[in-house]
Design a protein around this motif. Structure first.
Motif: not given
Length: 161
Positions: A75-81
């Motif tokens: 989820a954090v990686a998707e938010d970063v993207i």
């Protein structure tokens, strides 16, 4: 043989133990040791089985925590993207706005200079003076004089009548 000798021999015979009794006692000792060892091993086995159950339970909890952590990282990686894409979009928009602002600034400077030059032409100033004061090229001054210089001449000629 002295009498002490016979007494010693009699004592040895009374102490003499039948080998079958020795074997029976040894068998009994081995059996008791085996039972004691079996009980001890059984107790140790129960402790190890309980520890194994605890370890399996801990492993399940760890697996669950790892799955939750994996989901959170995803989820954090998707938010970063998403934030990166949004940031790129905002940067492009800011670049476009900066370009537009530069164009408007240049236009206002150019238009201000042209307005000022036209006003100077209407006031009857010469070409070199208009070019120097407004920082225009010869071609720009010529164009402005050709567009606005004729109206000044007409205004002067009509004003003098």
């Amino acid at each position: 043989m002295p009498e002490a000798w016979w007494e010693t021999l009699a004592l040895i015979r009374t102490l003499w133990i039948d080998p079958r009794w020795v074997a029976a006692v040894l068998a009994l000792l081995v059996a008791l040791s085996a039972i004691w060892l079996a009980v001890r091993l059984r107790t140790r086995l129960r402790v190890l089985e309980e520890r194994l159950r605890e370890l399996r339970h801990d492993q399940q909890e760890t697996d669950t925590a790892l799955l939750a952590l994996h989901g959170a990282i995803k989820a954090v990686a998707e938010d970063v993207i998403d934030q990166s894409q949004h940031q790129s979009s905002v940067k492009r928009a800011l670049d476009r706005l900066a370009d537009q602002q530069s164009e408007l600034r240049l236009r206002s400077v150019d238009e201000g200079l042209y307005v000022q030059a036209i006003e100077l032409i209407r006031l009857g100033r010469g070409r070199s003076e208009v070019r120097t004061l407004c920082g225009l090229t010869h071609a720009e001054v010529d164009l402005l004089f050709s567009l606005h210089g004729a109206s000044v001449v007409r205004e002067r000629s009509s004003g003098s009548r």
